[in-house]
Design a protein around this motif. Structure first.
Motif: not given
Length: 549
Positions: A3-11, A404-411, A466-472
């Motif tokens: 699911t990438v639409w939320f990320c895409f709209l954020a972009l 830039a990449t939408g990366y989120q690290e656990a913790g 794995t990249s949220e930005t590229l997926a969007a």
């Protein structure tokens, strides 16, 4: 399928609050709140303009909105802006949109997070190399975060640090402390509880005075003498400690102790202020409390000037006096002495409010100049005729890559301090820790370059799977190649690509990238998407991404 639409709209979706009238009930910066900042900014610019005229310097052109939004987000929020945040400022037609953005950032949570890191790095530089101090970072940052969250006056914050209890209370050895006081006491532990180390750091950080060179001997050209150094160190002589294994631990404090014996001599140094005045002692006031009161008094000749000079250097890369930790010396004169004096007076008049300084300086013409060199007279950094190119701190760089990449690290990437915190964040920060570098002189080592090119953070964040930005970007059916490239440029460099860049990158992407044209439709799509990933990787590893311009 992800699911990438939320990320895409954020972009893509701009933030309405920045480019349209505020909705009912939505807070809008009151004009009066930054009217004082505008007035002070105008006076700052007049001081600088007189300097330009005297030096026959030609200031460069103003920064455009894309350059400004990247700079101010890095300076006040500690990361680059998102695509939506860039688009919001570019679309905003209000005359005061930049002032509104500054206000939004100063009142936002990222301001607190970022300046917690800034002040922790200043006050606890030992954390990157001292195993025990590393344990205390979390507690010390919690104390700083509390100060910044309530916008505590700078003088109150420093008084609390200078007078914080240092004793054998529970948990201090490992940074637990007893509440906020125990957390701020990490400053003393980082200096090994030694009066001379604490005194040297206190003078440098809060007074802009380097007395450390006088610790061992007189210097014929130095402003400070050996006796002056030890008289200042005597304010911390009441802190008692003992060796426990490899560490010094506090045992007790004699709050009214006011002297110490100079090592290697039989001479006793009595506590005395750096301006030569002897304290008027009061049995109800501890020795360190007397020092704190003198340091933060409005008439102190060093405190406010040191604070505004350090803030100026943070935003411009060069202080009004350099070095910023050696403001008093035979050769250390201010480039704009009247400006330094006026900023110090305004800082005191506004109750040592750090946001007043940041708000006013960010509103100046000088801060909003481009970094582009258009005249040789702009090469002198002390004229501030163009914005200096500054390297990002490790924290800014990591958080900008993550944005830039939408990366989120656990913790949150903090890890376990007792086992070195082996996380992508901690690994990244350790490799990029150039503690001795000035922001205008930061250089990237081979190891650091390899970390960005091949490290797990960038590798994970620029992989199609794995990249949220590229997926969007790749999954958006209503974007053509030029539109996808624009999003990648906005996500990394906070600007739109030039016509030449669009032409070059479009040819690369639509031509199948490094693999060349594909024979089948399925292979063509695969190569197309991989080519976009290649462009993304190149932008993240470009020199432009490393700089605050």
């Amino acid at each position: 399928m992800r699911t990438v639409w939320f990320c895409f709209l954020a972009l893509l979706a701009p933030a309405p609050a920045l480019h349209a009238a505020a909705a009912p009930g939505q807070p809008v910066p009151a004009r009066g709140r930054y009217a004082d900042a505008d007035a002070l900014a105008a006076r700052i610019d007049r001081h600088l303009a007189r300097g330009w005229e005297a030096a026959k310097a030609v200031p460069t052109r103003p920064a455009d909105d894309a350059e400004f939004v990247r700079r101010v987000y890095l300076d006040l929020a500690g990361r680059i802006p998102s695509v939506a945040e860039v688009r919001a400022l570019l679309a905003d037609k209000r005359a005061d949109k930049r002032a509104r953005l500054v206000e939004k950032l100063l009142e936002g949570p990222r301001y607190v997070t970022h300046f917690t890191q800034v002040y922790r790095a200043l006050m606890l530089p030992e954390a990157s190399s001292n195993f025990q101090v590393h344990f205390q970072v979390a507690g010390f940052e919690a104390w700083l975060r509390g100060q910044l969250s309530r916008n505590a006056p700078y003088d109150a914050m420093v008084r609390e640090l200078v007078t914080t209890p240092v004793n054998g209370g529970g948990g201090f050895a490992f940074g637990g402390g007893n509440g906020p006081a125990g957390n701020s006491a990490a400053f003393y532990f980082a200096k090994d509880l030694k009066p001379e180390e604490i005194a040297g750091a206190t003078a440098r950080l809060f007074l802009g005075v380097n007395v450390g060179c006088a610790q061992c001997h007189h210097h014929p050209f130095a402003s400070w003498k050996k006796e002056q150094f030890w008289s200042f160190a005597a304010f911390f002589s009441g802190i008692q400690s003992r060796r426990q294994g490899d560490f010094n631990v506090p045992t007790n404090e004699l709050p009214n102790r006011r002297e110490l014996t100079i090592p290697g001599t039989e001479k006793v140094a009595k506590a005395r202020f750096l301006d030569g005045k002897e304290p008027k002692w009061d049995d109800k006031t501890s020795t360190r409390a007397a020092l704190a009161a003198w340091m933060t008094a409005p008439e102190n000749p060093y405190f406010a000037r040191a604070a505004v000079n350090r803030t100026w250097a943070y935003l411009f890369g060069t202080g009004l006096i350099e070095p910023i930790d050696e403001m008093i010396g035979t050769e250390n004169t201010a480039s704009h002495p009247e400006l330094l004096d006026e900023l110090a007076r305004e800082f005191i008049a506004h109750k040592y409010d750090l946001k007043v300084l940041l708000r006013a300086i960010a509103a100046t013409r000088a801060y909003q100049l481009s970094s582009a060199r258009t005249h040789r007279s702009q090469d002198n950094p002390r004229l501030f005729a163009r914005s200096a190119l500054r390297g990002l701190t490790p924290e800014q760089l990591y958080d900008s890559v993550a944005m830039a990449t939408g990366y989120q690290e656990a913790g949150g990437g903090r890890g376990n301090p007792f086992f070195g915190g082996n996380t992508p964040r901690s690994d990244f920060l350790n490799k990029f820790n150039n503690a001795s570098d000035r922001p205008t002189d930061v250089q990237t080592s081979i190891l650091q370059a390899l970390t960005l090119m091949n490290g797990r953070l960038v590798a994970t964040a620029t992989t199609l799977a794995t990249s949220e930005t590229l997926a969007a970007v790749t999954d958006a059916p209503f974007l053509d190649t030029a539109g996808r490239l624009e999003v990648l440029y906005l996500a990394t460099l906070s600007r739109k690509p030039t016509t030449r860049e669009v032409a070059r990158m479009t040819k690369y992407v639509e031509g199948g990238g490094s693999a060349g044209p594909a024979a089948t439709a399925g292979e063509k799509e695969k190569r197309y998407n991989q080519s976009l990933a290649d462009v993304f990787w190149v932008l993240l590893n470009s020199g432009e991404f490393f700089l605050n311009h």
